[in-house]
Design an enzyme around this catalytic site. Structure first.
Site, PDB file in Angstrom:
ATOM      1  CG  ASN A   1     -11.914  11.195  -5.009  1.00 23.50           C
ATOM      2  OD1 ASN A   1     -12.902  11.927  -5.055  1.00 23.50           O
ATOM      3  ND2 ASN A   1     -10.713  11.584  -5.415  1.00 23.50           N
TER       4      ASN A   1
ATOM      5  CG  ASP B   1      -2.066  14.948  -4.345  1.00 22.14           C
ATOM      6  OD1 ASP B   1      -3.066  14.272  -4.028  1.00 22.14           O
ATOM      7  OD2 ASP B   1      -1.437  14.785  -5.414  1.00 22.14           O
TER       8      ASP B   1
ATOM      9  CB  CYS C   1      -0.919   0.015   1.219  1.00 21.47           C
ATOM     10  SG  CYS C   1      -1.782   1.594   1.415  1.00 21.47           S
TER      11      CYS C   1
ATOM     12  CB  CYS D   1       0.819   1.276   4.374  1.00 20.93           C
ATOM     13  SG  CYS D   1      -0.863   0.944   4.957  1.00 20.93           S
TER      14      CYS D   1
ATOM     15  CG  HIS E   1      -6.772   9.405   0.151  1.00 22.18           C
ATOM     16  ND1 HIS E   1      -6.877   8.099  -0.299  1.00 22.18           N
ATOM     17  CD2 HIS E   1      -7.007  10.187  -0.928  1.00 22.18           C
ATOM     18  CE1 HIS E   1      -7.140   8.099  -1.591  1.00 22.18           C
ATOM     19  NE2 HIS E   1      -7.246   9.362  -2.005  1.00 22.18           N
TER      20      HIS E   1
ATOM     21  CG  HIS F   1      -8.123  14.567  -2.193  1.00 22.38           C
ATOM     22  ND1 HIS F   1      -7.025  14.562  -3.041  1.00 22.38           N
ATOM     23  CD2 HIS F   1      -8.699  13.349  -2.333  1.00 22.38           C
ATOM     24  CE1 HIS F   1      -6.965  13.387  -3.664  1.00 22.38           C
ATOM     25  NE2 HIS F   1      -7.970  12.642  -3.260  1.00 22.38           N
TER      26      HIS F   1
HETATM   27  P1  AMP Z   1      -7.441   9.504  -5.133  1.00 20.41           P
HETATM   28  O1  AMP Z   1      -7.435   9.609  -6.619  1.00 20.41           O
HETATM   29  O2  AMP Z   1      -8.585  10.194  -4.467  1.00 20.41           O
HETATM   30  O3  AMP Z   1      -7.268   8.068  -4.688  1.00 20.41           O
HETATM   31  O4  AMP Z   1      -6.178  10.314  -4.627  1.00 20.41           O
HETATM   32  C1  AMP Z   1      -4.888   9.792  -4.578  1.00 20.41           C
HETATM   33  C2  AMP Z   1      -3.946  10.957  -4.586  1.00 20.41           C
HETATM   34  O5  AMP Z   1      -2.678  10.501  -4.203  1.00 20.41           O
HETATM   35  C3  AMP Z   1      -3.789  11.647  -5.944  1.00 20.41           C
HETATM   36  O6  AMP Z   1      -4.222  13.000  -5.850  1.00 20.41           O
HETATM   37  C4  AMP Z   1      -2.298  11.524  -6.233  1.00 20.41           C
HETATM   38  O7  AMP Z   1      -1.759  12.679  -6.837  1.00 20.41           O
HETATM   39  C5  AMP Z   1      -1.727  11.310  -4.838  1.00 20.41           C
HETATM   40  N1  AMP Z   1      -0.455  10.619  -4.800  1.00 20.41           N
HETATM   41  C6  AMP Z   1      -0.096   9.506  -5.487  1.00 20.41           C
HETATM   42  N2  AMP Z   1       1.160   9.152  -5.154  1.00 20.41           N
HETATM   43  C7  AMP Z   1       1.592  10.041  -4.239  1.00 20.41           C
HETATM   44  C8  AMP Z   1       2.800  10.207  -3.518  1.00 20.41           C
HETATM   45  N3  AMP Z   1       3.843   9.377  -3.663  1.00 20.41           N
HETATM   46  N4  AMP Z   1       2.903  11.261  -2.649  1.00 20.41           N
HETATM   47  C9  AMP Z   1       1.881  12.115  -2.506  1.00 20.41           C
HETATM   48  N5  AMP Z   1       0.703  12.004  -3.152  1.00 20.41           N
HETATM   49  C10 AMP Z   1       0.569  10.986  -3.998  1.00 20.41           C
END
Ligand code: AMP
Length: 111
Positions: free
Chosen positions: A84, A30, A4, A7, A97, A99
């Site tokens: 989401n 993000d 994950c 995680c 999570h 946002h």
């Molecule tokens: P969701 O699409 O709601 O599942 O959001 C997942 C979010 O995680 C997206 O906005 C991605 O830009 C963000 N994300 C993916 N990988 C990373 C990372 N390594 N560090 C910070 N954010 C990330």
């Protein structure tokens, strides 16, 4: 949880741009921000999405939203929180999570 992404960020195995942390919650920026302020607030305990969220975790996430908003300087100007869930919710990381988006006038449109 093994494999994950969030995680691994919480565990420090993958770098994360941390904003806030306590015993229950980890918050970081993000990697692909969609607003000048774009934080992700996640429970340390793995749960896939909001459907698995218990009351204690919901309270911890809500308190952390306020902390992150203050730390990122958007508590007075305002912000939006989104979680989401699943395919149609366009969830791409299966670790619950929230946002936090702000630092700009957001539109009324939410999809
Ligand atoms: P969701 O699409 O709601 O599942 O959001 C997942 C979010 O995680 C997206 O906005 C991605 O830009 C963000 N994300 C993916 N990988 C990373 C990372 N390594 N560090 C910070 N954010 C990330």
């Amino acid at each position: 949880m093994k494999d994950c992404l969030f995680c691994k960020i919480i565990a420090g195995e993958i770098p994360g741009n941390k904003v806030f942390e306590n015993d229950k919650v980890f918050a970081f920026r993000d990697i692909n921000p969609q607003a000048p302020v774009h934080g992700l607030i996640v429970p340390k305990k793995h749960m896939d999405n909001i459907l698995q969220c218990d009351a204690e975790t919901a309270a911890a996430l809500t308190e952390a939203v306020g902390e992150v908003a203050r730390l990122e300087g958007v508590d007075e100007s305002g912000f939006r929180v989104i979680s989401n869930c699943g395919r149609d919710g366009a969830q791409s990381v299966n670790h619950l999570h929230v946002h936090l988006l702000g630092g700009v006038q957001l539109t009324e449109k939410m999809n």
